[in-house]
Write a protein that holds these residues in place. Structure first.
Motif, PDB file in Angstrom:
ATOM      1  N   ARG A   1     -31.790 -15.151  66.015  1.00 50.94           N
ATOM      2  CA  ARG A   1     -30.661 -15.602  67.332  1.00 50.94           C
ATOM      3  C   ARG A   1     -29.614 -15.119  66.648  1.00 50.94           C
ATOM      4  O   ARG A   1     -28.644 -15.615  67.271  1.00 50.94           O
ATOM      5  CB  ARG A   1     -31.477 -16.938  67.498  1.00 50.94           C
TER       6      ARG A   1
ATOM      7  N   GLU B   1     -43.631  -9.512  63.242  1.00 52.70           N
ATOM      8  CA  GLU B   1     -42.553  -9.015  63.992  1.00 52.70           C
ATOM      9  C   GLU B   1     -41.221  -9.606  63.170  1.00 52.70           C
ATOM     10  O   GLU B   1     -40.192  -9.515  62.828  1.00 52.70           O
ATOM     11  CB  GLU B   1     -42.694  -8.594  65.269  1.00 52.70           C
ATOM     12  N   ARG B   2     -41.483 -10.739  63.179  1.00 52.27           N
ATOM     13  CA  ARG B   2     -40.125 -12.168  62.971  1.00 52.27           C
ATOM     14  C   ARG B   2     -39.511 -11.816  61.258  1.00 52.27           C
ATOM     15  O   ARG B   2     -38.879 -11.414  60.861  1.00 52.27           O
ATOM     16  CB  ARG B   2     -40.449 -13.507  62.460  1.00 52.27           C
TER      17      ARG B   2
ATOM     18  N   SER C   1     -40.234 -15.520  70.345  1.00 56.01           N
ATOM     19  CA  SER C   1     -39.143 -14.374  70.689  1.00 56.01           C
ATOM     20  C   SER C   1     -39.465 -14.063  69.109  1.00 56.01           C
ATOM     21  O   SER C   1     -39.778 -14.978  68.048  1.00 56.01           O
ATOM     22  CB  SER C   1     -37.516 -14.728  70.601  1.00 56.01           C
ATOM     23  N   SER C   2     -39.351 -12.105  68.556  1.00 54.60           N
ATOM     24  CA  SER C   2     -38.657 -11.990  67.630  1.00 54.60           C
ATOM     25  C   SER C   2     -38.026 -11.762  66.508  1.00 54.60           C
ATOM     26  O   SER C   2     -37.536 -10.509  66.028  1.00 54.60           O
ATOM     27  CB  SER C   2     -39.868 -10.762  67.118  1.00 54.60           C
ATOM     28  N   GLN C   3     -36.966 -11.575  67.800  1.00 53.99           N
ATOM     29  CA  GLN C   3     -35.326 -11.600  67.712  1.00 53.99           C
ATOM     30  C   GLN C   3     -34.145 -12.586  66.705  1.00 53.99           C
ATOM     31  O   GLN C   3     -34.539 -13.659  67.294  1.00 53.99           O
ATOM     32  CB  GLN C   3     -34.418 -10.902  69.058  1.00 53.99           C
TER      33      GLN C   3
ATOM     34  N   PHE D   1     -35.054 -17.779  65.020  1.00 50.59           N
ATOM     35  CA  PHE D   1     -35.795 -17.337  66.575  1.00 50.59           C
ATOM     36  C   PHE D   1     -36.137 -18.376  67.425  1.00 50.59           C
ATOM     37  O   PHE D   1     -35.531 -19.819  67.358  1.00 50.59           O
ATOM     38  CB  PHE D   1     -37.234 -16.474  65.570  1.00 50.59           C
TER      39      PHE D   1
ATOM     40  N   THR E   1     -32.335  -7.518  58.901  1.00 50.24           N
ATOM     41  CA  THR E   1     -31.225  -7.918  59.065  1.00 50.24           C
ATOM     42  C   THR E   1     -30.850  -8.463  57.158  1.00 50.24           C
ATOM     43  O   THR E   1     -29.140  -8.461  57.247  1.00 50.24           O
ATOM     44  CB  THR E   1     -31.190  -9.002  60.054  1.00 50.24           C
TER      45      THR E   1
ATOM     46  N   ASN F   1     -38.361  -7.771  61.076  1.00 49.62           N
ATOM     47  CA  ASN F   1     -37.305  -8.410  61.358  1.00 49.62           C
ATOM     48  C   ASN F   1     -35.443  -8.911  60.742  1.00 49.62           C
ATOM     49  O   ASN F   1     -35.204  -8.463  60.340  1.00 49.62           O
ATOM     50  CB  ASN F   1     -36.687  -9.099  63.021  1.00 49.62           C
TER      51      ASN F   1
END
Length: 524
Positions: A214, A269-270, A210-212, A206, A277, A273
């Motif tokens: 990378r 959230e992390r 951010s929680s998206q 990450f 994935t 996600n």
């Protein structure tokens, strides 16, 4: 003339009447007295001869020998020798003396003396019974009986075997993970712990704030062999978990409370996600189905900070993602309970009897297994989760809101955790032992830190009520913020805000359905 002769003869017969062997009573008494005097004189001469002989022997003795004789007369040694002789042990019986010497090597002298004295005082019938028993008992049977008595295969021995086997099984699986993923994980700056938990730095997955994900490719290439290895390991695994962790820093000028809640949402959230994935990278339907049955995610915000040797927060190390596994302990615990409930040597029950060493509290078995299988993550949960404690004393975690420090039990102020026998439901409707989960959460929070408690009251059960801290953290606040306990508003509203935040974020107990602990106690 003739008349006088007859008178003389009659007078002679009268004189002998009442005689003994031709002697009168008086004459016989005089003779007997003379004989007795002769016998007494002979006995006296013989005794005097023996006395002179004894005097001669004593005269030839050294002073040390004379003292030894006097001591033997005083302590009963010679009396014991006489009794042994009467019991059949002769001075020349070297075999008997050798046996006595061999046996005495394993006994204190005073105990040997008592044993020998007791042996010669046994009744003849008892001596005969013992002799018969020795003669008719086969040597192999006797040895076998002693072997069984000295090393019984009791419940505790079986428990040790089960725990050792479980630890060995986990070590084997951790070795498999290291062989499959160790090089890749260490190259990314991560690590594999002894319990199989894999830690990756935040920056691998990450960006800051951010929680998206990378680098989804890296995560998929990690998750697929991770799950595949565990699914095919043969070990009975109950849970896989992806955990999001953060430092205590927030965004901008946030207060500590605002930073905590912000990081709580971000870490959750992390983790979610990362789970999505991981599942998205699984192509094998069987492995995917297994992963869905075992994999979950959670975010801890800053509840589990990493600290340096001085106790200060290591902010970079605290920002991390962890991939953990849990062996299925339910069957193992049930097996251990059966072992402890089995009949031990001598017919005594090993569970539920009066043996102090086996009086285990409700949380003990699960905690004991947790320590044997997960030593790095559970600080020391042996028999009610022993952890480093207040004033150097050992602290035991009894349940999710109760500690024992020394002889004093502490009820954490302002919180109410599920009872140990209480079950709750997850979001998917499946049940789980939420009482045990709350207890484990408290053990994890304490970690290797010392525990201090400040008393504010005493409850009706005699427990001290107060605020307890570990590593400077308020344990009650942390448990409520994680959703593993609820605010006990009847006694304090100190943690109302944290409770509302956990409920809104559907953390811990709030992620599914559960009965309030106080209501559960009323009905049970």
């Amino acid at each position: 003339m003739a008349l006088r002769q007859n008178d003389a003869m009659g007078s002679s017969r009268d004189y002998k009447r009442g005689a003994i062997m031709g002697l009168t009573v008086a004459e016989a008494f005089i003779l007997l007295t003379f004989v007795l005097l002769l016998l007494f004189t002979w006995w006296q001469a013989d005794a005097e001869k023996k006395s002179l002989e004894a005097a001669r022997i004593l005269g030839d003795m050294s002073d040390a020998q004379k003292k030894e004789v006097i001591a033997g007369l005083a302590d009963g040694t010679y009396e014991m020798a006489r009794e042994l002789r009467e019991a059949g042990v002769r001075p020349g019986d070297r075999a008997a003396l050798a046996d006595t010497a061999n046996y005495s090597r394993f006994m204190r002298e005073e105990d040997l003396q008592r044993l020998l004295k007791g042996a010669v005082e046994l009744s003849p019938d008892t001596k005969l019974t013992l002799a018969d028993a020795v003669e008719i008992t086969p040597d192999m049977r006797l040895r076998a009986a002693l072997q069984e008595a000295m090393s019984p295969e009791d419940g505790l021995a079986q428990v040790n075997k089960r725990l050792a086997a479980a630890a060995a099984e986990q070590e084997r699986v951790v070795g498999m993970l290291d062989s499959e993923l160790g090089e890749k994980i260490r190259a990314a700056g991560g690590a594999i712990a002894a319990d199989g938990t894999i830690t990756l730095p935040q920056n691998i997955l990450f960006d800051v704030g951010s929680s998206q994900i990378r680098n989804p490719t890296f995560l998929r290439e990690f998750c697929t062999p991770w799950i595949r290895t565990l699914q095919g390991s043969g070990m009975d695994i109950s849970d896989l978990k992806i955990e999001g962790h953060a430092s205590s820093e927030g965004m901008g000028k946030q207060s500590p409370e605002q930073a905590y809640l912000y990081n709580l949402g971000l870490s959750q959230e992390r983790a979610q996600n990362a789970l999505k994935t991981c599942l998205g990278g699984l192509k094998d339907p069987e492995i995917l189905a297994w992963a869905r049955d075992h994999l979950s995610s959670t975010g801890y915000s800053s509840a589990r900070l990493v600290r340096d040797a001085e106790g200060s927060e290591d902010k970079d190390a605290s920002r991390r993602v962890m991939f953990s596994m849990e062996m299925n302990r339910e069957q193992l615990i049930e097996d251990i309970r059966e072992d402890l409930g089995a009949t031990g040597a001598g017919g005594a029950r090993l569970l539920g009897n009066e043996t102090p060493a086996l009086r285990v509290e409700a949380a003990a078995v699960s905690a004991d297994v947790g320590e044997a299988i997960h030593p790095p993550r559970r600080a020391a949960p042996i028999l009610s989760s022993v952890v480093p404690g207040h004033d150097g004393q050992a602290a035991r975690v009894i349940d999710g809101d109760t500690l024992a420090i020394g002889d004093q039990r502490w009820r954490i102020l302002g919180i109410d955790a599920p009872e140990m026998k209480q079950s709750c439901r997850k979001a998917d409707g499946s049940g789980f032992a939420c009482g045990a989960a709350a207890r484990d959460a408290l053990v994890d929070l304490i970690g290797n830190s010392g525990v201090t408690c400040e008393q504010t009251d005493t409850d009706r059960y005699g427990r001290a009520v107060g605020i307890c801290r570990a590593g400077g953290r308020d344990l009650g606040l942390q448990l409520v913020a994680m959703g593993m306990a609820v605010p006990y508003l009847q006694y304090s509203d100190s943690y109302r805000v944290q409770g509302e935040a956990a409920r809104a974020a559907k953390l811990g107990l709030w992620s599914g359905d559960f009965e309030m602990p106080n209501e559960f106690r009323k009905l049970n």
